[in-house]
Design an enzyme around this catalytic site. Structure first.
Site, PDB file in Angstrom:
ATOM      1  N   ASP A 125      -5.983  -0.977  -7.909  1.00 46.61           N
ATOM      2  CA  ASP A 125      -7.342  -0.539  -6.781  1.00 46.61           C
ATOM      3  C   ASP A 125      -7.891  -2.007  -7.123  1.00 46.61           C
ATOM      4  OD1 ASP A 125      -6.855   1.369  -5.545  1.00 46.61           O
ATOM      5  OD2 ASP A 125      -8.681   2.299  -6.366  1.00 46.61           O
ATOM      6  N   GLU A 153      -4.332   3.716 -11.055  1.00 45.90           N
ATOM      7  CA  GLU A 153      -4.656   3.612 -10.075  1.00 45.90           C
ATOM      8  C   GLU A 153      -6.225   2.385  -9.721  1.00 45.90           C
ATOM      9  OE1 GLU A 153      -3.248   4.467  -7.227  1.00 45.90           O
ATOM     10  OE2 GLU A 153      -1.452   4.867  -8.180  1.00 45.90           O
ATOM     11  N   HIS A 156       0.454  -1.828  -8.001  1.00 48.12           N
ATOM     12  CA  HIS A 156       1.265  -1.891  -9.796  1.00 48.12           C
ATOM     13  C   HIS A 156       2.402  -2.190 -10.015  1.00 48.12           C
ATOM     14  CE1 HIS A 156      -0.377   2.576  -9.295  1.00 48.12           C
ATOM     15  NE2 HIS A 156      -0.457   2.438  -7.804  1.00 48.12           N
ATOM     16  N   HIS A 191      -2.832  -3.593  -3.593  1.00 48.23           N
ATOM     17  CA  HIS A 191      -2.835  -2.192  -4.563  1.00 48.23           C
ATOM     18  C   HIS A 191      -1.317  -1.892  -4.634  1.00 48.23           C
ATOM     19  CE1 HIS A 191      -4.299   1.671  -6.342  1.00 48.23           C
ATOM     20  NE2 HIS A 191      -2.395   2.373  -5.152  1.00 48.23           N
ATOM     21  N   GLU A 192      -0.688  -1.649  -4.087  1.00 45.73           N
ATOM     22  CA  GLU A 192       0.687  -1.773  -4.175  1.00 45.73           C
ATOM     23  C   GLU A 192       1.009  -2.382  -5.203  1.00 45.73           C
ATOM     24  OE1 GLU A 192       1.848   1.872  -4.432  1.00 45.73           O
ATOM     25  OE2 GLU A 192       0.491   2.575  -2.859  1.00 45.73           O
TER      26      GLU A 192
END
Length: 416
Positions: free
Chosen positions: A343, A339, A268, A264-265
């Site tokens: 995800d 976000e 980003h 997930h990070e």
């Protein structure tokens, strides 16, 4: 006065959102538990309510301090600082303002750490550790804050378009802080050690290779000596980037769940969200400096003070929360979209079953961090940078069941 009216409206709206959230949670926590066990659901609800009550008290104190500063505080402080050197006088006044506010906020910091967090099982810090951290933060604020104030003073004193060049200067400081944050935390607060689990380290580096993320290594923070919450972060820019995992996160999540969170990070990073967020902060800073750099002289006459450099800086600090609150809904919309996309990528990077692992990790984060899964819509609008966890789980294909919100609409049991 115009400035007092604006700040009053800000405080009223801020308190109103907290009151609505308290009422919403007070009703919701008595209903069927969602994601959590019955006991944890009630505990998370009580924690959310307690946090908002503290926020309301803090808002009242901030408002009283604002009135005091605008009424007599700034004039008294400026009259108390006698220096032949104008630069030193301006630095002393602004830093005196910051120090006084910091001292007044200490009881709230103590209450949050040793009363609220202690009650709900988060605090792992000792009083000695807290005092040490507070003193280090205080010294860093004095040293670095003085340098920043001196920089803005020099710009205001030498440039007609001081607000534009001050924005450039402060924006550069913000970028520099983001670059140096992991190093500063490792130097003064957290002990960072290279990840010893070779298998996990290899899996993390495999994920990073998929997205082209280059870092100086994967590190573990001894965060558990202060707090029981789970977290992880990527910090720095270029090859100086670090992946930092809280030891609490490694302890509570399985390897696949941990990789899903890191995926997930990395999502980003792949989408450039770090730079988008910095750009949004830059837009807010630009607006703030643009507004205060072009205030009419009549406004200063109304306040009975002259637009000296120290006054401009104090007003900027006082009104920063106001502008942040106004811009938060815009930043929140962008952030929540990012976000969802992160995800999606995190579940894809995890391969088959990646969405399930990310969903499981989110559920554990909710449980361990005692995050109440339901919030009032107006509170979400003004405060949420992440989508509500239930919406994130739905996007990941998780069936969260039917949640009856009908009896929550339009009702408020604040019990403040």
């Amino acid at each position: 006065m115009t400035v007092v009216t604006i700040y009053t409206l800000f405080v009223l709206v801020s308190i109103y959102t907290s009151v609505m959230q308290i009422g919403y949670v007070n009703l919701a926590k008595r209903k069927k538990a969602v994601l959590l066990s019955d006991a944890d659901f009630l505990k998370a609800g009580n924690y959310a309510v307690a946090k908002e009550k503290m926020s309301i008290v803090s808002s009242f104190i901030d408002y009283i301090m604002f009135i005091a500063w605008m009424g007599f505080g700034i004039s008294y402080l400026s009259g108390s600082m006698i220096f032949e050197n104008d630069a030193l006088m301006n630095i002393a006044i602004v830093m005196g303002f910051i120090v006084i506010n910091s001292v007044i906020s200490l009881p709230f910091a103590y209450y949050e750490k040793f009363v609220l967090d202690e009650k709900f099982g988060f605090n792992k810090s000792t009083m000695a550790q807290w005092i040490k951290d507070t003193l280090i933060s205080f010294v860093m604020t004095l040293v670095l804050g003085s340098l920043v104030v001196w920089g803005i003073y020099a710009i205001i004193s030498n440039f007609d378009l001081w607000w534009l060049w001050s924005f450039v200067f402060i924006f550069g400081v913000v970028v520099l802080i983001n670059m140096l944050y992991p190093a500063f935390r490792a130097m003064f607060f957290d002990k960072l050690t290279p990840l010893q689990d070779e298998k996990l380290d290899a899996e993390i580096k495999r994920l990073m290779d998929k997205t082209g993320f280059v870092s100086s290594g994967v590190f573990v923070s001894d965060a558990s000596k202060r707090d029981a919450r789970l977290n992880a972060y990527f910090g720095g820019f270029g090859k100086a980037k670090r992946v930092v995992l809280y030891d609490t996160l490694i302890e509570k999540l399985s390897t696949k769940e941990l990789l899903a969170v890191l995926g997930h990070e990395l999502g980003h990073f792949a989408h450039g969200d770090i730079y988008k967020n910095i750009a949004l902060v830059g837009a807010m800073l630009f607006a703030m400096f643009g507004i205060f750099g072009n205030l009419p002289e009549s406004l200063y006459l109304e306040m009975g003070i002259s637009p000296a450099p120290y006054l401009l800086m104090i007003l900027l600090i006082l009104f920063m929360p106001v502008l942040g609150f106004i811009m938060m809904p815009i930043m929140g919309i962008v952030s929540r979209h990012n976000e969802y996309e992160a995800d999606k990528m995190g579940s894809e990077l995890g391969g088959e079953g990646g969405a399930v692992e990310l969903a499981n990790a989110l559920k554990k984060l909710v449980t361990e961090n005692k995050s109440f899964p339901l919030s009032h819509p107006i509170y979400i609008f003004f405060h949420y940078t992440h989508p509500p966890v239930l919406e994130r789980l739905k996007e990941l294909g998780v069936d969260v069941g039917n949640i009856d919100k009908s009896s929550l609409e339009g009702k408020c049991e604040a019990n403040i």
